[in-house]
Design an enzyme around this catalytic site. Structure first.
Site, PDB file in Angstrom:
ATOM      1  N   ARG A 165       0.857  -1.160   0.083  1.00  0.00           N
ATOM      2  CA  ARG A 165       0.002   0.010  -0.049  1.00  0.00           C
ATOM      3  C   ARG A 165       0.864   1.094  -0.186  1.00  0.00           C
ATOM      4  O   ARG A 165       0.595   2.280   0.622  1.00  0.00           O
ATOM      5  CB  ARG A 165      -0.936  -0.058   1.159  1.00  0.00           C
ATOM      6  N   SER A 239     -10.552   0.249   3.737  1.00  0.00           N
ATOM      7  CA  SER A 239      -9.970   0.312   5.125  1.00  0.00           C
ATOM      8  C   SER A 239      -9.202   1.640   5.520  1.00  0.00           C
ATOM      9  O   SER A 239      -8.644   2.131   4.752  1.00  0.00           O
ATOM     10  CB  SER A 239      -8.695  -0.888   4.936  1.00  0.00           C
ATOM     11  N   GLU A 336      -4.410   4.254   5.974  1.00  0.00           N
ATOM     12  CA  GLU A 336      -4.228   4.185   4.565  1.00  0.00           C
ATOM     13  C   GLU A 336      -4.707   5.318   3.649  1.00  0.00           C
ATOM     14  O   GLU A 336      -3.997   5.568   2.890  1.00  0.00           O
ATOM     15  CB  GLU A 336      -5.164   2.856   4.234  1.00  0.00           C
TER      16      GLU A 336
HETATM   17  C1  LIG Z   1     -15.344   0.699  -0.371  1.00  0.00           C
HETATM   18  C2  LIG Z   1     -13.896   0.783  -0.708  1.00  0.00           C
HETATM   19  C3  LIG Z   1     -13.153  -0.336  -1.291  1.00  0.00           C
HETATM   20  C4  LIG Z   1     -11.672  -0.038  -1.181  1.00  0.00           C
HETATM   21  N1  LIG Z   1     -11.092  -1.235  -1.474  1.00  0.00           N
HETATM   22  C5  LIG Z   1      -9.685  -1.280  -1.655  1.00  0.00           C
HETATM   23  C6  LIG Z   1      -9.009  -2.468  -2.002  1.00  0.00           C
HETATM   24  O1  LIG Z   1      -9.461  -3.685  -2.056  1.00  0.00           O
HETATM   25  N2  LIG Z   1      -7.655  -2.291  -2.088  1.00  0.00           N
HETATM   26  C7  LIG Z   1      -7.070  -1.118  -2.071  1.00  0.00           C
HETATM   27  O2  LIG Z   1      -5.786  -1.120  -2.427  1.00  0.00           O
HETATM   28  N3  LIG Z   1      -7.629   0.120  -2.053  1.00  0.00           N
HETATM   29  C8  LIG Z   1      -9.060   0.101  -1.808  1.00  0.00           C
HETATM   30  N4  LIG Z   1      -9.824   1.139  -1.653  1.00  0.00           N
HETATM   31  C9  LIG Z   1      -9.045   2.669  -1.781  1.00  0.00           C
HETATM   32  C10 LIG Z   1      -9.013   3.097  -3.107  1.00  0.00           C
HETATM   33  O3  LIG Z   1     -10.168   2.615  -3.722  1.00  0.00           O
HETATM   34  C11 LIG Z   1      -7.840   2.899  -3.678  1.00  0.00           C
HETATM   35  O4  LIG Z   1      -6.691   3.656  -2.805  1.00  0.00           O
HETATM   36  C12 LIG Z   1      -7.897   3.800  -5.120  1.00  0.00           C
HETATM   37  O5  LIG Z   1      -6.794   3.413  -5.994  1.00  0.00           O
HETATM   38  C13 LIG Z   1      -7.922   5.338  -4.990  1.00  0.00           C
HETATM   39  O6  LIG Z   1      -8.221   5.874  -6.343  1.00  0.00           O
HETATM   40  P1  LIG Z   1      -9.018   7.434  -6.496  1.00  0.00           P
HETATM   41  O7  LIG Z   1      -8.728   7.649  -7.608  1.00  0.00           O
HETATM   42  O8  LIG Z   1     -10.254   7.480  -5.733  1.00  0.00           O
HETATM   43  O9  LIG Z   1      -7.914   8.230  -5.551  1.00  0.00           O
HETATM   44  P2  LIG Z   1      -7.987   9.419  -4.815  1.00  0.00           P
HETATM   45  O10 LIG Z   1      -8.707   9.211  -3.596  1.00  0.00           O
HETATM   46  O11 LIG Z   1      -8.661  10.437  -5.469  1.00  0.00           O
HETATM   47  O12 LIG Z   1      -6.343   9.950  -4.598  1.00  0.00           O
HETATM   48  C14 LIG Z   1      -5.715   9.116  -3.714  1.00  0.00           C
HETATM   49  C15 LIG Z   1      -4.109   9.577  -3.767  1.00  0.00           C
HETATM   50  O13 LIG Z   1      -3.555   9.505  -4.929  1.00  0.00           O
HETATM   51  C16 LIG Z   1      -3.388  10.651  -5.451  1.00  0.00           C
HETATM   52  N5  LIG Z   1      -3.607  10.669  -6.842  1.00  0.00           N
HETATM   53  C17 LIG Z   1      -4.911  10.394  -7.392  1.00  0.00           C
HETATM   54  N6  LIG Z   1      -4.762  10.606  -8.735  1.00  0.00           N
HETATM   55  C18 LIG Z   1      -3.619  10.876  -9.023  1.00  0.00           C
HETATM   56  C19 LIG Z   1      -2.670  10.908 -10.116  1.00  0.00           C
HETATM   57  N7  LIG Z   1      -3.385  10.871 -11.562  1.00  0.00           N
HETATM   58  N8  LIG Z   1      -1.336  11.207 -10.371  1.00  0.00           N
HETATM   59  C20 LIG Z   1      -0.685  11.559  -9.165  1.00  0.00           C
HETATM   60  N9  LIG Z   1      -1.498  11.376  -7.734  1.00  0.00           N
HETATM   61  C21 LIG Z   1      -2.698  10.968  -8.102  1.00  0.00           C
HETATM   62  C22 LIG Z   1      -4.417  11.848  -4.694  1.00  0.00           C
HETATM   63  O14 LIG Z   1      -3.400  12.964  -4.846  1.00  0.00           O
HETATM   64  C23 LIG Z   1      -4.162  10.869  -3.404  1.00  0.00           C
HETATM   65  O15 LIG Z   1      -3.071  11.352  -2.893  1.00  0.00           O
HETATM   66  C24 LIG Z   1     -11.123   1.123  -1.376  1.00  0.00           C
HETATM   67  C25 LIG Z   1     -11.954   2.292  -1.212  1.00  0.00           C
HETATM   68  C26 LIG Z   1     -13.220   2.134  -0.845  1.00  0.00           C
HETATM   69  C27 LIG Z   1     -14.093   3.406  -0.828  1.00  0.00           C
END
Ligand SMILES: Cc1cc2nc3c(=O)[nH]c(=O)nc-3n(C[C@H](O)[C@H](O)[C@H](O)COP(=O)(O)OP(=O)(O)OC[C@H]3O[C@@H](n4cnc5c(N)ncnc54)[C@H](O)[C@@H]3O)c2cc1C
Length: 340
Positions: A165, A239, A336
């Protein structure tokens, strides 16, 4: 005109916790041709916050400066040789839609990562993982542009510094990079990973004896839909704490002192991963609620917003949970989601 700039925007619907933070400026980037203009605007009104799907963020206050919402779209098959394919997706593609697309192309490798919320660009940021697979195992390279000076750079897996992670993009050394596209190495032949007991049980329950990638994806989706709270119904970021990785000897001593504490492989023979959920549940937090900030009733690891909690209230609850786990188990929990 593809670049949209909005002022004084509520971010409530743009983060899965449903926190009603406000952005003074929000830029929506849909075309890579608009990148230079977007970067110039970000430099005029710093600091920049890059936003994907908002599913791994907690706004503890209104973000200062400018929020850049990455909405670049598109996926393509770049080349294929000896049953191995290189595919590329733009950072703003929805992660699950992209996984679905790869399966539709007859490509194997991402099925265990089905239905993880968020965007393709954020997947390498925290090296997303689920059901025994981490994205770094299928990763080839990514393109990024510096928010400081607009320089472009290609990162291979070694440059990304992936671990559980985590990646360089979560550390200060990598914070300047805006990821624009990610490439993955996938296979025409199945590379099934069924080490996860729950996944094997689901396939068995479905009567699938020799699954393909589609069946695995369907099983993963079914488990996730059954188990995980949908942010559309109740605000959460999945998480909230990472499973702590500690020296194996220490983990074994803890498991002896606390019978039932689940231990998982820690990534090296000298380490073990502890179940954060188990420790939090043992501290009595499962189902706890303080106003609208709470711990999910079925998942001790998932902090929830019952409606109108703000980020500070969620953080205060997280701090109390960390303190009780520290006192009872001597273990430091690490959040996380990225706290803004
Ligand atoms: C119900 C639920 C279940 C989940 N299950 C999992 C799981 O099973 N496994 C897991 O690993 N995660 C899980 N997650 C967490 C999440 O889905 C992941 O971390 C996902 O990759 C976040 O993507 P996002 O586009 O929403 O990122 P954001 O929340 O928008 O951003 C997260 C971080 O990444 C950065 N970021 C986003 N896009 C970019 C980009 N293009 N360039 C540079 N930096 C960037 C942001 O600045 C921030 O620091 C879960 C979340 C939820 C709500």
């Amino acid at each position: 005109m593809a670049l949209i700039v909005r002022r004084a925007v509520s971010l409530k619907t743009l983060n899965s916790f449903g926190i009603d933070a406000r952005a003074a400026r929000l830029i929506e980037l849909r075309e890579s041709a608009d990148l230079p203009t977007a970067l110039a605007l970000l430099r005029e009104h710093p600091p920049a916050l890059v936003l994907g799907g908002g599913s791994n963020l907690l706004f503890s206050r209104d973000p200062p400066g400018t929020v850049l919402r990455v909405m670049l779209g598109g996926c393509r098959l770049l080349c294929e040789r000896a049953g191995e394919a290189l595919v590329e997706a733009a950072a703003g593609e929805n992660w699950h839609a992209f996984v679905d697309w790869t399966l539709g192309q007859g490509l194997n490798g991402l099925e265990n990562l089905s239905l993880i919320p968020g965007s393709v660009g954020a997947a390498p940021v925290q090296n997303v993982g689920a059901y025994g697979v981490e994205v770094c195992e299928r990763f080839d390279s990514l393109d990024a542009v510096s928010l400081h000076d607009g320089a472009t750079r290609r990162f291979d897996a070694a440059d990304c510094g992936f671990s559980y992670r985590d990646s360089v993009f979560r550390r200060s050394a990598g914070a300047q990079w805006l990821i624009t596209a990610v490439r993955f190495r996938l296979s025409r032949t199945p590379q099934l990973r069924l080490d996860y007991g729950e996944l094997r049980d689901e396939l068995r329950a479905r009567g699938v004896a020799s699954p393909g990638a589609h069946e695995v994806a369907e099983a993963v989706c079914a488990i996730r839909r059954r188990k995980l709270p949908d942010p559309a119904g109740i605000g959460n970021a999945g998480s909230f704490f990472k499973n702590p990785i500690v020296e194996r000897a220490r983990a074994e001593r803890l498991a002896e002192a606390h019978p039932g504490l689940p231990l998982y492989p820690g990534g090296s023979p000298a380490t073990a991963k502890l179940s954060a959920a188990w420790m939090i549940e043992r501290c009595g937090w499962k189902g706890y609620r303080d106003g609208d900030a709470g711990v999910h009733e079925r998942h001790a690891l998932v902090l929830v917003n019952h409606g109108h909690a703000n980020g500070a209230q969620i953080l205060a609850l997280a701090a109390r949970i960390r303190e009780s786990v520290r006192r009872r188990f001597g273990i430091e929990l690490e959040p996380e989601p990225v706290v803004v």
